[in-house]
Scaffold this motif. Structure first.
Motif, short mmCIF file in Angstrom:
data_model
loop_
_atom_site.label_atom_id
_atom_site.label_comp_id
_atom_site.label_asym_id
_atom_site.label_seq_id
_atom_site.Cartn_x
_atom_site.Cartn_y
_atom_site.Cartn_z
N ARG A 213 0.84 -1.19 0.00
CA ARG A 213 0.00 0.00 0.00
C ARG A 213 0.89 1.25 0.00
O ARG A 213 2.04 1.20 0.42
N PRO A 214 0.36 2.38 -0.44
CA PRO A 214 1.16 3.61 -0.40
C PRO A 214 1.39 4.07 1.03
O PRO A 214 0.59 3.80 1.93
N ARG A 215 2.49 4.78 1.24
CA ARG A 215 2.77 5.35 2.55
C ARG A 215 1.99 6.65 2.71
O ARG A 215 1.91 7.46 1.78
N LEU A 216 1.39 6.83 3.88
CA LEU A 216 0.39 7.88 4.05
C LEU A 216 0.76 8.92 5.10
O LEU A 216 -0.08 9.76 5.44
N GLY A 217 1.97 8.87 5.64
CA GLY A 217 2.30 9.82 6.69
C GLY A 217 1.41 9.60 7.90
O GLY A 217 1.29 8.49 8.41
N ASN A 218 0.72 10.65 8.33
CA ASN A 218 -0.15 10.55 9.51
C ASN A 218 -1.60 10.25 9.16
O ASN A 218 -2.46 10.25 10.05
#
Length: 398
Positions: A213-218
């Motif tokens: 999955r993509p990285r989403l930060g917070n």
């Protein structure tokens, strides 16, 4: 502290976080947990954080309510005493290697009802730590915005493994009650970690998608949830998990018309679909950023609370320690004398039993504090026997 396990005694030979956590949770529910260490303390006895006198606050809190026996485990006589204590007690929690003088088969010779719970790193017996296991299962590559991995400071797999070990011990004791048979349960940190990934759908997700999955930060995956900054500079996390919370959030920020415009433009409805709000976060986040940036935090928190919306400002651990609701007025905390001499709130059992009186937290022991008591009660050693062992440096007293 509660008195739910008054008839249970457990020998613990362990260090660091996972295995001592298992003993701590058992002790908080009333079990007698006897921790056996090397004279002078094991490898975690001075682990940070420490006081100016180098007393470990980590050790002091992970070993509350336990008894301490100190032996010279580098000598055959000390190792034999530990083996005798395990056999005489019948329940053993450890993270010592699966082979060697604490191997279950060796301990269980003539004691088929012995229950051993062994915390391990990898299932093949090779060592691992929480921080390396976490890397192995991929979470640091999901955390933060990327592309660099982001470690976190919470030893989550240690804590889960410790809780699972306490549960596994009670399950094995229940089986023994029914069958008369003991046995060994091995709990590798790596299996707890990758099994938890699977339980949360992670393995199915990445294999079905053919990638990560993509990285989403917070941002929260699959929900409307992210950090926002208020007009007075307070950063706060807001997470919506129900249709009512969504409707209340939109109303509180007076965003009804703006949200309706996005829905019309994209032919979607956000009213009941978590995934849809997540998918179209590129259009939603800017609306909420502007609305929240126009409010001071106190005003925002009041309307969010009124709407039953989950939120929390970011703050430091020092802030949390000084929050009366979390610590000073929280019944899980109480006063206890500490070997370090420091005075601070001590945590007891996390669970609350409304029908039972909660007992005050108990202190951690000094190294070897209970050596004489335990060796007398468990192994029927005389005072003369113990004195000779102490003089020979095989037993330590504190």
């Amino acid at each position: 502290m509660y008195d739910l396990l008054p008839s249970l005694s457990v020998i613990e030979a362990s260090s660091f976080v996972a295995s001592p956590t298992a003993g701590l949770y058992l002790a908080q529910m009333g079990a007698e947990v006897i921790r056996v260490d090397q004279i002078g303390g094991g490898p975690d006895f001075r682990r940070w954080p420490v006081t100016e006198a180098h007393d470990s606050l980590y050790w002091e809190n992970l070993n509350r309510a336990k008894k301490s026996v100190a032996l010279d485990l580098g000598r055959p006589e000390g190792r034999e005493l530990l083996q005798q204590l395990v056999r005489a007690t019948g329940q053993f929690v450890t993270n010592f290697p699966a082979s060697g003088f604490l191997a279950h088969d060796r301990l269980a010779e003539g004691y088929a009802d012995l229950v051993t719970v062994r915390v391990m790193g990898w299932a093949d017996g090779s060592p691992a730590l929480d921080y390396t296991v976490n890397n192995a299962v991929g979470y640091p590559m999901l955390t933060g915005p990327g592309p660099e991995p982001v470690n976190h400071v919470l030893p989550a797999w240690d804590l889960l493994t410790g809780a699972y070990a306490a549960f596994a011990l009670l399950a094995a004791i229940e089986r023994r009650r029914a069958t008369g048979v003991g046995g060994e349960i091995r709990i590798p940190l790596s299996d707890v970690a990758i099994g938890t990934v699977a339980n949360l759908g992670g393995i199915a997700e990445v294999l079905a998608a053919g990638g990560n999955r993509p990285r989403l930060g917070n941002a929260v995956y699959g929900l409307f949830g992210r950090d926002f900054t208020t007009r007075d500079g307070q950063r706060t996390m807001i997470v919506v998990v129900t249709p009512r919370q969504w409707a209340n959030l939109v109303a509180a920020l007076d965003l009804g018309a703006d949200i309706a415009a996005v829905e019309a433009a994209r032919s979607v409805s956000f009213a009941t679909d978590d995934g849809m709000r997540f998918t179209h976060r590129d259009a939603l986040y800017p609306l909420f950023e502007r609305a929240i940036a126009a409010r001071d935090h106190a005003d925002l928190a009041a309307v969010l609370d009124a709407g039953g919306i989950v939120h929390s400002p970011y703050r430091t651990m020092f802030d949390a320690a000084n929050d009366p609701a979390m610590v000073a007025d929280n019944p899980i905390f109480g006063a206890a004398e500490n070997p370090s001499g420091l005075v601070y709130p001590a945590a007891g059992a996390f669970a609350t039993l409304p029908q039972q009186e909660r007992r005050a937290p108990r202190p951690a022991p000094r190294n070897g504090q209970h050596s004489e008591e335990v060796l007398t009660e468990r192994l029927s050693l005389s005072s003369g026997d113990i004195a000779r062992l102490v003089d020979a440096g095989i037993v330590g007293v504190g």
